[in-house]
Design a protein around this motif. Structure first.
Motif, PDB file in Angstrom:
ATOM      1  N   ASN A   1     -39.277  16.050 -54.460  1.00 15.27           N
ATOM      2  CA  ASN A   1     -40.132  17.214 -54.163  1.00 15.27           C
ATOM      3  C   ASN A   1     -39.909  18.349 -55.155  1.00 15.27           C
TER       4      ASN A   1
ATOM      5  N   SER B   1     -43.491  19.760 -55.636  1.00 20.37           N
ATOM      6  CA  SER B   1     -44.218  19.674 -54.370  1.00 20.37           C
ATOM      7  C   SER B   1     -43.793  20.778 -53.408  1.00 20.37           C
ATOM      8  N   GLY B   2     -42.519  21.158 -53.452  1.00 25.63           N
ATOM      9  CA  GLY B   2     -42.047  22.218 -52.554  1.00 25.63           C
ATOM     10  C   GLY B   2     -40.730  21.836 -51.903  1.00 25.63           C
ATOM     11  N   ILE B   3     -40.316  22.657 -50.938  1.00 28.84           N
ATOM     12  CA  ILE B   3     -39.065  22.417 -50.215  1.00 28.84           C
ATOM     13  C   ILE B   3     -39.400  22.238 -48.740  1.00 28.84           C
TER      14      ILE B   3
END
Lengths: 428, 428
Positions: free
Chosen positions: A269, A274-276
């Motif tokens: 991620n 993509s993000g956390i």
């Protein structure tokens, strides 16, 4: 085959269990004694291992991966997920054969063993060849169905479900699933939901990995992916979501109500931007979390130690809270929760009657010293370098840097390299 | 002592350099040949190492650490920085002796060697004992002054500056610095600025690590820490900021204008929930970045591979940009930039005349296969497990998992453990 591992510290990973000293005995693929043996009569052992006061614990469960994607490691990095999938991954994958997948999976298995990973939840094509790779090496592989609009019929899924769940030793098993909401037609998803109902089986799927995916689904259906998939009856028997990064309030409710697992993949991620994932929130809600490496094309390594540090480290920054997600919770995710998420309850802890999937952790490396708190050392300073031995189903597959498999690592590298060369040539 | 390393791939880390094949020759502590030797006459070698087609490259430079804090590893985790410093770290440190620091530094050195780290920028007390630990093991240590209101006078700093910069072999050297703006009086900072002017020497300091630190400084001085320190004349000869997480526009300008290095410590910043440094922005502004592990009490490991992955991975998520901070930039930070930040220009690359501080990376581990792109493999899938050999000043200190030092690892562990037991007992 009777094996005795003695002179070890033991971390069973049973609820509330502390580290003790003693022995672990194994008959064939099963643990028959943990702790201080009561038996006094001398047994005959096929193998005795002096643990030298190192730590014996359950192997790590890699609850989301695409093993054979080893061939794309460092082939296309620093790219956006969509571009990466469509310009690099899909065209290269279209050229794979079953034999390629056999060798590429074996390459991944080598790396799993060096990282103390004893079973994987593997989502990839050419399942027959993936199964062959696992069986030939003695590795434990739970397949996750990945049907989507580019391949697979619901009939084939049912056939695979029955075929790959026949193995009584459970080196190979299989769970229902599909690739993702955004790659799978409503009809196929409904077909999977029907199978889930028929077999009372959980369903697993990539979900809410990117912001775009969530926005697109809302445009198409008026709902977020978890809510939409839930309306199709996909989660009536539980299952799990891979990633679960971009979640809205209603999504947390679906996950909680349906008893779904979240399989978090922090390194992947990060790398794909993509993000956390909101792991702390899942944890606070009592949602069970497991950990995956994701495939080697996106991560790019298959290292549970890196993932464990990230699972807690990222939450501390995300929530501005250094107390977020304590080390013992992370260890539980990487072992017990992973096993349960994959349907491997018999591989979760070190306990009499459980499968002998276990690892010996080298405490004599400098990153483990001093021994203030071994569990914290594992999560905060542990490394592949600490894996002294990896045993699956009672067999030592990796010890002191050497592999004990049907093929040599040199042969596996050669075959993997051959595949890579061929595909790159075809790609030009 | 003449050493020949042959049959290796060579990554010199010189600007624009590609990986080539050949040999590296070393006389005493200096590189005398890189690539294909022109000399045809047969030389006499004291040591010949067959690199077996593995990768030889400059050792990693750990540009910010507190080595002796090994004794606090996993002793106090999951806590806020301020509480952590005041309730755990400072009281325990108050009980340290010079002899403790000697052994605790040696413990850190063992771990540096396993991670391919060949020099460190070390900020800690009992410098005499830290120097002894480095010299006895053959390790390269650049001290960073850490004077603050709890200890040290400007006169002592000047004395240390002169004492520790005498070593011609440069195993030991020393740079001006102080702990931080928030722990050091204006008078002491002005004293350091005067020394910087007198010796035309750069100054290094912890800076803008937490939001709180920046806010407090603004309340006290009306300025951010970098701007305030600049008004005191501290950066007229360059230097560097450790951390640089919470930066305002004017801060970037100070850093750029004064040619300061930023030493980023991503794992420590995660674990203490300090934040994510704006590495991509520094890079875009042409500000040189180096990488540190920070001390083992906050990180908790001394692993340049974990740091390298984080340096790029975190930026991708912070800026929602998977293309942020490419792998080659990270490798440069971990080697060349680190060397330059620490005043070790002679240890930056593999080049004739440079110091022989180098590492052999095992490409025959599964995480390095296939060999699509070795540099990317190092950053995205590399691990301590890949460090086959670590050489400092022409001496092999670590090879194939064994240490070649004046003390055995067992002795070092025993002494470190003894210190820990004593301090914990006094702590009760």
């Amino acid at each position: 085959m009777n094996t005795r591992i003695y002179n070890v510290r033991i971390l069973t990973m049973e609820e509330g269990g502390k580290i003790t000293e003693g022995e672990v005995w194994i008959e064939d693929d099963t643990i028959v004694c943990v702790g201080q043996p009561k038996e006094t009569a001398k047994r005959k052992w096929d193998l005795e291992i002096d643990g030298k006061q190192n730590l014996l614990m359950p192997g790590f469960k890699n609850a989301h991966t695409h093993s054979a994607m080893t061939f794309l490691r460092s082939y296309a990095d620093d790219m956006k997920l969509n571009e990466w999938l469509h310009t690099r991954v899909f065209p290269a994958e279209a050229k794979l054969t079953g034999e390629d997948v056999y060798w590429l999976t074996k390459l991944a298995i080598l790396e799993y063993l060096t990282s103390g990973i004893t079973s994987i939840f593997d989502m990839y094509m050419y399942r027959k060849d993936g199964a062959r790779a696992a069986i030939d090496t003695g590795f434990r592989n739970v397949f996750c169905e990945s049907i989507n609009d580019f391949g697979g019929t619901v009939e084939e899924v049912e056939e695979d479900y029955l075929t790959y769940n026949k193995d009584k030793s459970k080196l190979i098993s299989y769970q229902l699933g599909f690739h993702a909401e955004y790659t799978t037609s409503r009809e196929k998803m409904e077909g999977i939901a029907a199978l889930s109902k028929k077999y009372a089986a959980p369903v697993y799927v990539h979900c809410s990995e990117t912001k775009q995916e969530v926005e697109d689904c809302k445009k198409r259906t008026g709902m977020t992916p978890p809510v939409y998939m839930d309306t199709l009856g996909l989660f009536e028997h539980g299952g799990g979501l891979f990633h679960g990064v971009h979640m809205e309030e209603a999504d947390f409710e679906v996950v909680k109500k349906k008893g779904l697992y979240i399989v978090t993949n922090p390194a992947s991620n990060l790398k794909l931007a993509s993000g956390i994932a909101p792991v702390k929130k899942y944890l606070n809600m009592g949602i069970p979390i497991a950990i995956g490496t994701d495939g080697p094309a996106s991560n790019n390594c298959l290292d549970m130690f890196r993932e464990m540090f990230l699972v807690t480290g990222l939450q501390k920054v995300l929530y501005d809270d250094p107390e977020a997600v304590p080390a013992m919770e992370v260890l539980k995710m990487a072992t017990v929760n992973g096993a349960h998420a994959m349907g491997l309850a018999e591989c979760d802890t070190l306990h009499v009657g459980k499968k002998a999937d276990l690892i010996l952790i080298d405490l004599e490396q400098p990153n483990m010293q001093p021994l203030h708190h071994i569990e914290k050392n594992l999560v905060y300073s542990g490394s592949k370098q600490n894996v002294k031995m990896t045993m699956i189903a009672g067999k030592v597959l990796y010890q002191n840097g050497e592999f004990y498999l049907d093929s040599s690592k040199e042969e596996i590298y050669k075959e993997a390299e051959k595949t890579v060369r061929r595909i790159l040539k075809e790609q030009e």
